[in-house]
Design an enzyme around this catalytic site. Sequence first.
Site, PDB file in Angstrom:
ATOM      1  N   ASN A 139       0.800  -1.218   0.000  1.00 49.85           N
ATOM      2  CA  ASN A 139       0.000   0.000   0.000  1.00 49.85           C
ATOM      3  C   ASN A 139       0.840   1.278   0.000  1.00 49.85           C
ATOM      4  O   ASN A 139       0.403   2.312  -0.487  1.00 49.85           O
ATOM      5  CB  ASN A 139      -0.968   0.003   1.188  1.00 49.85           C
ATOM      6  CG  ASN A 139      -0.348  -0.514   2.456  1.00 49.85           C
ATOM      7  OD1 ASN A 139       0.141  -1.640   2.502  1.00 49.85           O
ATOM      8  ND2 ASN A 139      -0.348   0.289   3.498  1.00 49.85           N
ATOM      9  N   CYS A 312       1.658   9.140  12.271  1.00 52.83           N
ATOM     10  CA  CYS A 312       1.890  10.087  13.357  1.00 52.83           C
ATOM     11  C   CYS A 312       0.936   9.735  14.488  1.00 52.83           C
ATOM     12  O   CYS A 312      -0.271   9.726  14.288  1.00 52.83           O
ATOM     13  CB  CYS A 312       1.600  11.487  12.855  1.00 52.83           C
ATOM     14  SG  CYS A 312       1.944  12.752  14.070  1.00 52.83           S
TER      15      CYS A 312
END
Length: 373
Positions: A139, A312
Amino acid sequence: MGRPIYLDYNATTPVRPAVAAAMTEALTTVGNPSSVHGFGRAARARLETAREQVAALVGARPAQVVFTSGGTEANNLAVAGSGRERVLVSAIEHDSVLKAAAAETIPVDRRGAVDLDALERMLATPAAPALVAVMLANNETGAIQPVADAARITHASGALLHCDAVQAAGRIAIDFNGLSVDLMTLSAHKLGGPAGVGALIIADHVNLAARQRGGGQERGRRAGTENLAGIVGFGVAAEIAAAELDATARLADLRDDLERRAMGAVPGALVFGRDGPRLSNTSCLALPGVASEVQVMALDLAGVAVSAGSACSSGKVQSSHVLRAMGADAVTAVSAIRVSLGWGSKAVDVDRFLEAWCALAARRRAVGSLTAA
Ligand code: PLP
């Protein structure tokens, strides 16, 4: 700023208009596919048509298709339902495979392809019956994996091979039987269908234990009243994607142009997985020294949507496990973005991306925060 540009097809794709129309029709028609009356039989017919369309996309038989709530559930079902005590997964798998079981990691090379010699060595150690998971295309980088070879090695040791084909399906031709895999995961929203529906394709010889128990839906392999509108949408999307494979392959021209110009304009920029076989629509670009989130935000401000190649969480930038597995250093692994194209992408979208990205690189170079790779 101009119209917003969407270059994040690997995150999710726009729903095709024909898919939305078919779903609306299904949503406004009553009937449970398990009911024996006429309404139920009509719903069953819709369900089975979608099963045929999804099976056809990957050259499987309709009876081998089990509909699920998406790629995540299909991956979990494959890993947990296989009943194998020992699980080996490639280092670049999606979290829905990595977190499905405690597993041994198969390394990848610098191009992001699974190391088949390492797999062979790992399977040579006699241990409990194993399940091996190798995805068809990654991906983040789009790197296409040598799945048929992995299947040969896997089967020689008596193990089963699971293949997460979520990113590959609808982008490259897939032959479930030709690849010789035992289990394969698909997801509708990566190929023009809705989110929240996917499928696990199960080879006839695999005895899969259901995870979700209840009614006898999906031949006892996945209980629960079917998400008929979603499944109908998946079927139509699969049919369109299959018909447009050649057009999807041609996205490589646009993607290669983007990479050539990005590398030419920004000294130190690099592309991951460029030397190996890749999906035509994916580019994983790094700007060493500039955190991926900073790039994603700057591009967003300029009206261009892409993804961070790293995640993150709690304000702390984590490096991409995929890029680290490919040998990227810590600085580079937190400074990659993923640009992913699709059927709506145009040359002008690439221009807009480059304009914003090169401007960011120039600003960073001016303040001295760009690292030479
Ligand atoms: N596998 C891969 C390779 C993916 O990219 C994704 C989604 O990003 C998934 C599995 C999960 O699929 P879903 O979003 O349908 O749960």
